[in-house]
Scaffold this active site. Sequence first.
Site: not given
Length: 499
Positions: A150, A174, A177, A227, A282, A382
């Site tokens: 995202f 993909k 969402e 992640s 990140c 994190e």
Amino acid sequence: MSKKVPLYIDGEFVASKSEQWIPVTNPATQEVIAEAPVATQSEMEAAVESAREAFKTWKEVPVSERARVMMRYQALLKEHKEEIAEILAQETGKTFEDAKGDVWRGIEVVEHAANIPSLLMGETVENVARKIDSYSYTQPLGVCAGITPFNFPAMIPLWMFPLAIACGNTFILKPSEQDPLTPTRLVELFEEAGAPKGVLQVLHGNKEQVDFLLDHPDVRALSFVGSVPVAEYIYRRGTENGKRVQAFAGAKNHCVIMPDANKQQVINNLVGSSVGAAGQRCMAISVAVFVGAAKEWIPEVAEAIAKVRPGAWNDENAAYGPVISPQAKERVEALITQGEKEGAKLLVDGRNCKVDGLPNGNWVGPTVFSNVTPDMEVYKTEIFGPVLCATEVDSLEDALELVNNNPYGNGTSIFTASGAAARKYQHEVEVGQVGINIPIPVPLPFFSFTGWKRSFFGDLHAYGKQAVRFYSETKTVTARWFESDIDEVAGPNMSINLR
């Protein structure tokens, strides 16, 4: 009524027949702005079939023609960059300036893809044996797939499908969402650029759709950003199915501050790199390691970060926006509470943050801990929020030991006026991307994105259940020397690529 996000299959935007829909919300208001479908089995099969058939002809298209598609695409992206950024800002909560940066970094990759002919050149050696010549060719794999997060809904999809398609592959995207509207607009412009029918497909959904791509025998390779647990899962399941997988995972990026550094530059850079984008990147600096007397600067760092405030995407005075969801806010605030319980000193508390006129936003204020130790959860995890952990060590050797003992190896930086300290750090640190007097050493597209350790899983080939052992790794070092340093020798913006 909220917008229904379409799928993109066989060169057409199609309304999904799914009975499951995922709400897409504005993180600053909780307003539902769209609904993304959970693609059905038949829709997923149709996407793979279209990509497989398109590959048969697309791989035969001359590389110069494929490059021209990318040239037209990057021109369209530049023409519409502010429009894309506005869509992105509304569904992610990013400030408009941050959103424009997200889009621009993606455009840079498309520019790189437009140079694909020279990047696909093979090798040749005459007389490798008597009267025997040898040639190597770079050839496309087939159907590839990308699973994107995202936090960068423009940049990360653009990391993936333009280069894969320019190389002659076809691609199934993909996207997350949580913010599918930005990728949808990217695909509309790609179609306008003249991309042939079937070279790109877009499926929406969740784990079921990811597993479909991991298991389908016609999907040859996958790329993922997200992640650590999910990256490990995708790498393991994909390689067990004989696919090539690259999975970019989590990070806990350290910034080492030497006492000879430029204090004001350190403070300015720590503010932006720790709480910018609400810490949801990140490459954020989440741990500041103060060496020796530099620890005296911690109160001033906290004071500067405390002045930063979040706000809506179109608030010109906002430094960053909300975190992506109420669940993300709850998680960040729970970690702040845990850090306080574990004995870290909370210098700036971002819990219970309020923004005027937007009471329902996922707001987390800037947060600073000091006295953080490696056994604390706020150090090990994190956080993915606007939280900076400050820790203290006595020497550069101690700083190196701390960073190298951390399981992540995505990015790190050092601020120092000493060329010797900079050289020692960049040579000995076990992290893939190193900044010298630069807080976030993100490489441009023509360099490798070089996470190490548990920040990256994958290699060019898959070997069943056995994780690949790297025989060599790439380290990218980006450096900016202070004006008082040896500019005449190194240059003000020295970049080194170490292999």
